[in-house]
Design a protein around this motif. Structure first.
Motif, mmCIF file in Angstrom:
data_model
loop_
_atom_site.group_PDB
_atom_site.id
_atom_site.type_symbol
_atom_site.label_atom_id
_atom_site.label_comp_id
_atom_site.label_asym_id
_atom_site.label_seq_id
_atom_site.Cartn_x
_atom_site.Cartn_y
_atom_site.Cartn_z
ATOM 1 N N ARG A 76 0.873 -1.179 0.000
ATOM 2 C CA ARG A 76 0.000 0.000 0.000
ATOM 3 C C ARG A 76 0.905 1.223 0.000
ATOM 4 O O ARG A 76 1.683 1.435 0.924
ATOM 5 C CB ARG A 76 -0.917 0.016 1.211
ATOM 6 C CG ARG A 76 -1.787 1.279 1.237
ATOM 7 C CD ARG A 76 -3.022 1.096 2.030
ATOM 8 N NE ARG A 76 -3.929 0.236 1.270
ATOM 9 C CZ ARG A 76 -5.039 -0.270 1.782
ATOM 10 N NH1 ARG A 76 -5.379 -0.017 3.015
ATOM 11 N NH2 ARG A 76 -5.811 -1.046 1.043
ATOM 12 N N ALA A 79 -0.345 7.783 -2.544
ATOM 13 C CA ALA A 79 -0.335 8.336 -3.901
ATOM 14 C C ALA A 79 0.239 9.745 -3.853
ATOM 15 O O ALA A 79 -0.371 10.646 -3.286
ATOM 16 C CB ALA A 79 -1.738 8.337 -4.494
ATOM 17 N N SER A 86 -4.425 6.112 -1.576
ATOM 18 C CA SER A 86 -3.243 5.283 -1.750
ATOM 19 C C SER A 86 -3.453 4.287 -2.882
ATOM 20 O O SER A 86 -4.559 4.090 -3.352
ATOM 21 C CB SER A 86 -2.935 4.542 -0.446
ATOM 22 O OG SER A 86 -4.036 3.745 -0.073
ATOM 23 N N TRP A 87 -2.353 3.677 -3.304
ATOM 24 C CA TRP A 87 -2.381 2.644 -4.329
ATOM 25 C C TRP A 87 -2.084 1.318 -3.662
ATOM 26 O O TRP A 87 -1.209 1.226 -2.796
ATOM 27 C CB TRP A 87 -1.312 2.874 -5.371
ATOM 28 C CG TRP A 87 -1.451 4.099 -6.216
ATOM 29 C CD1 TRP A 87 -2.446 5.025 -6.173
ATOM 30 C CD2 TRP A 87 -0.542 4.530 -7.217
ATOM 31 N NE1 TRP A 87 -2.213 5.999 -7.094
ATOM 32 C CE2 TRP A 87 -1.054 5.724 -7.749
ATOM 33 C CE3 TRP A 87 0.635 4.025 -7.720
ATOM 34 C CZ2 TRP A 87 -0.413 6.424 -8.772
ATOM 35 C CZ3 TRP A 87 1.273 4.715 -8.728
ATOM 36 C CH2 TRP A 87 0.748 5.896 -9.255
ATOM 37 N N VAL A 89 -0.534 -2.114 -4.714
ATOM 38 C CA VAL A 89 0.221 -2.743 -5.790
ATOM 39 C C VAL A 89 0.503 -4.181 -5.377
ATOM 40 O O VAL A 89 1.029 -4.429 -4.292
ATOM 41 C CB VAL A 89 1.531 -1.987 -6.072
ATOM 42 C CG1 VAL A 89 2.341 -2.678 -7.153
ATOM 43 C CG2 VAL A 89 1.233 -0.551 -6.471
ATOM 44 N N HIS A 123 -0.312 4.219 -16.894
ATOM 45 C CA HIS A 123 -0.202 5.582 -16.354
ATOM 46 C C HIS A 123 0.365 6.491 -17.433
ATOM 47 O O HIS A 123 1.330 6.148 -18.104
ATOM 48 C CB HIS A 123 0.714 5.613 -15.124
ATOM 49 C CG HIS A 123 0.989 7.011 -14.656
ATOM 50 N ND1 HIS A 123 0.035 7.768 -14.023
ATOM 51 C CD2 HIS A 123 2.088 7.781 -14.764
ATOM 52 C CE1 HIS A 123 0.543 8.951 -13.745
ATOM 53 N NE2 HIS A 123 1.783 8.987 -14.189
#
Length: 146
Positions: A76, A79, A86-87, A89, A123
């Motif tokens: 986590r 961002a 948050s991202w 991944v 992205h």
């Protein structure tokens, strides 16, 4: 509404989880705090900065150590410069070259594993592969002992 392929894929996962009485993949894991260190030059790649992260280490099937299993690494990431929070991944043990980086591969230890996003992240109109390694990291694939 959930798509038909997603509903069809949910059936075997649901049956497997019911038979196992746990999540089908990555049933157990260890949650740790870590540090993301960016290696790409600033302004290139994903908009990530060096930052503190929350990490979960796991084994794909949950085989007992030292039997090789596909390592799982969930991260986590705050961002950077975004109000989206948050991202999350998700990385798994995989090969290191263009052909095998999307192929889940077992490893005997986190320290020896090469981790990949298995699929590129989109992205800025481009696709980016995320990878990770554990320099001096845990030498076994036992999340309970991490």
């Amino acid at each position: 509404m959930t798509s038909l392929p997603a509903r069809l894929l949910a059936v075997p996962f649901g049956v497997g989880s019911a038979l196992r009485r746990a999540k089908l993949f990555h049933p157990d894991g260890a949650v740790l705090h870590g540090r993301l260190v960016r290696t790409a030059p600033v302004g290139r790649g994903l908009p990530l900065e060096d930052d503190d992260v929350l990490v979960r280490l796991s084994r794909a099937i949950g085989l007992p150590s030292p039997i090789p299993d596909v390592p799982g690494f969930a991260m986590r990431i705050p961002a950077a410069g975004s109000d989206t929070g948050s991202w999350d991944v998700l990385l798994a043990g995989a090969g290191r070259d263009v052909v095998t980086r999307s192929l889940p591969l077992p490893a005997a230890s986190f320290a020896s594993a090469s981790l990949s996003s298995l699929m590129p992240l989109a992205h800025g109109g481009r696709h980016w592969w995320v990878s990770a390694r554990f320099p001096g990291g845990p030498d076994t694939l036992d999340p309970a002992g991490a």
